[in-house]
Design a protein around this motif. Sequence first.
Motif, PDB file in Angstrom:
ATOM      1  N   THR A 149       0.495   0.965  -6.898  1.00  0.00           N
ATOM      2  CA  THR A 149       1.509   0.296  -7.710  1.00  0.00           C
ATOM      3  C   THR A 149       1.945   1.219  -8.844  1.00  0.00           C
ATOM      4  O   THR A 149       1.139   1.987  -9.365  1.00  0.00           O
ATOM      5  N   PRO A 150       3.217   1.178  -9.237  1.00  0.00           N
ATOM      6  CA  PRO A 150       3.752   2.158 -10.198  1.00  0.00           C
ATOM      7  C   PRO A 150       2.973   2.248 -11.504  1.00  0.00           C
ATOM      8  O   PRO A 150       2.743   3.340 -12.027  1.00  0.00           O
ATOM      9  N   MET A 151       2.581   1.102 -12.068  1.00  0.00           N
ATOM     10  CA  MET A 151       1.894   1.124 -13.356  1.00  0.00           C
ATOM     11  C   MET A 151       0.565   1.875 -13.268  1.00  0.00           C
ATOM     12  O   MET A 151       0.232   2.711 -14.111  1.00  0.00           O
ATOM     13  N   ILE A 152      -0.205   1.592 -12.206  1.00  0.00           N
ATOM     14  CA  ILE A 152      -1.498   2.233 -12.034  1.00  0.00           C
ATOM     15  C   ILE A 152      -1.335   3.709 -11.683  1.00  0.00           C
ATOM     16  O   ILE A 152      -2.118   4.553 -12.106  1.00  0.00           O
ATOM     17  N   ARG A 157      -7.191  21.872   0.676  1.00  0.00           N
ATOM     18  CA  ARG A 157      -6.482  21.954   1.948  1.00  0.00           C
ATOM     19  C   ARG A 157      -6.138  20.577   2.520  1.00  0.00           C
ATOM     20  O   ARG A 157      -5.529  20.487   3.579  1.00  0.00           O
ATOM     21  N   LEU A 158      -6.530  19.537   1.805  1.00  0.00           N
ATOM     22  CA  LEU A 158      -6.142  18.184   2.219  1.00  0.00           C
ATOM     23  C   LEU A 158      -4.832  17.816   1.543  1.00  0.00           C
ATOM     24  O   LEU A 158      -4.613  18.123   0.368  1.00  0.00           O
ATOM     25  N   HIS A 159      -3.980  17.147   2.285  1.00  0.00           N
ATOM     26  CA  HIS A 159      -2.679  16.736   1.755  1.00  0.00           C
ATOM     27  C   HIS A 159      -2.735  15.259   1.399  1.00  0.00           C
ATOM     28  O   HIS A 159      -3.183  14.435   2.188  1.00  0.00           O
ATOM     29  N   ILE A 160      -2.301  14.915   0.184  1.00  0.00           N
ATOM     30  CA  ILE A 160      -2.261  13.520  -0.230  1.00  0.00           C
ATOM     31  C   ILE A 160      -0.826  13.148  -0.593  1.00  0.00           C
ATOM     32  O   ILE A 160      -0.167  13.851  -1.357  1.00  0.00           O
ATOM     33  N   SER A 161      -0.332  12.080   0.006  1.00  0.00           N
ATOM     34  CA  SER A 161       1.020  11.600  -0.294  1.00  0.00           C
ATOM     35  C   SER A 161       0.911  10.190  -0.853  1.00  0.00           C
ATOM     36  O   SER A 161       0.126   9.371  -0.364  1.00  0.00           O
ATOM     37  N   VAL A 162       1.697   9.905  -1.883  1.00  0.00           N
ATOM     38  CA  VAL A 162       1.602   8.633  -2.592  1.00  0.00           C
ATOM     39  C   VAL A 162       2.928   7.896  -2.511  1.00  0.00           C
ATOM     40  O   VAL A 162       3.990   8.464  -2.773  1.00  0.00           O
ATOM     41  N   SER A 163       2.856   6.613  -2.175  1.00  0.00           N
ATOM     42  CA  SER A 163       4.023   5.739  -2.151  1.00  0.00           C
ATOM     43  C   SER A 163       3.852   4.696  -3.251  1.00  0.00           C
ATOM     44  O   SER A 163       2.813   4.046  -3.341  1.00  0.00           O
ATOM     45  N   GLY A 164       4.859   4.550  -4.108  1.00  0.00           N
ATOM     46  CA  GLY A 164       4.794   3.597  -5.209  1.00  0.00           C
ATOM     47  C   GLY A 164       5.482   2.289  -4.850  1.00  0.00           C
ATOM     48  O   GLY A 164       6.713   2.244  -4.765  1.00  0.00           O
TER      49      GLY A 164
END
Length: 301
Positions: A98-101, A119-126
């Motif tokens: 969530t955007p606030m967190i 070497r790990l890829h992390i993608s975040v969706s808000g």
Amino acid sequence: MDLRQLKFFVEIARHGNFTKAAETLNIAQPALSIAIQKLEEELELVLFNRQKRKVALTAEGEVLLTHAERILDDLRAADMEMADLKGLGMGEVRLGITPMISTYFFPAIIHDFTRQYPRLHISVSGEGAGSIQKMISQGELDMGVIAGGLIPENLEVRHILREEVMVCVPADHAFTRRRAVRYADFAGEPLIMFKEGYYQREMLLEIFKELPGAQPNIVFETNLFSLVKSLVKRGLGISTLLRMVAEDDRDLCAVSFDPPLHLDLMLAWKKGAYLSHANQAFVDFLMEQIRGYDRNRLAVR
């Protein structure tokens, strides 16, 4: 039928629209339409009821969707297991926050995780908690942060944080002279609230239902918490924010509810789904960081 056709079919079912599905898949709409037409011809079934701007699954399409989603889930799990055989030298974590967190709690965690596992890829969706739950269920996210309450049976969860929800007002507001604010008094003020799908809003509306005559005076709705803060400062209305957010801004005053209101945050993923080594590494790392965070908060208190 082939996997490409099934993937196209599932995306159209999710969006209810050929154009949006084509944009998501990054292909031309005519090519998508032809692929689905060929699938229907192969099966000798009509899968979609087509209208001008929206399509809906037929009864036959509903049956195929159940199988298609399971097949694609199994394929993703196979891909992750094959990648895991190569160890943590590669992999991806698709995370919903969530955007606030994401702004006030996770930047340091994500920074430290990527330094430990470069070497790990992390993608975040808000997204809002409701949208995150749906995206996890549909396989669009590996895991995500959701709000407590009724946890869907198809999700596995780990509690990560309990945070107080504060009444946020401008510095010259009368509530700044109170130790706590009653819910009925809050409801009577001009309110800036998060849109539907945000758990803070749902919690408050449920509380208001139990208060005789309490009718929330909502003057503005948004899913942008930074806009909430700005509008409160300008005096358009008052709102709620998590304590960590409210206390970070000296131009806002935060007051507790009477009785206090808390929000429990959980890390969730699809129950029974394969948790890749990359995802398991993130879960373990996050839980260790949470233990340190809790110890630091207790020390400050």
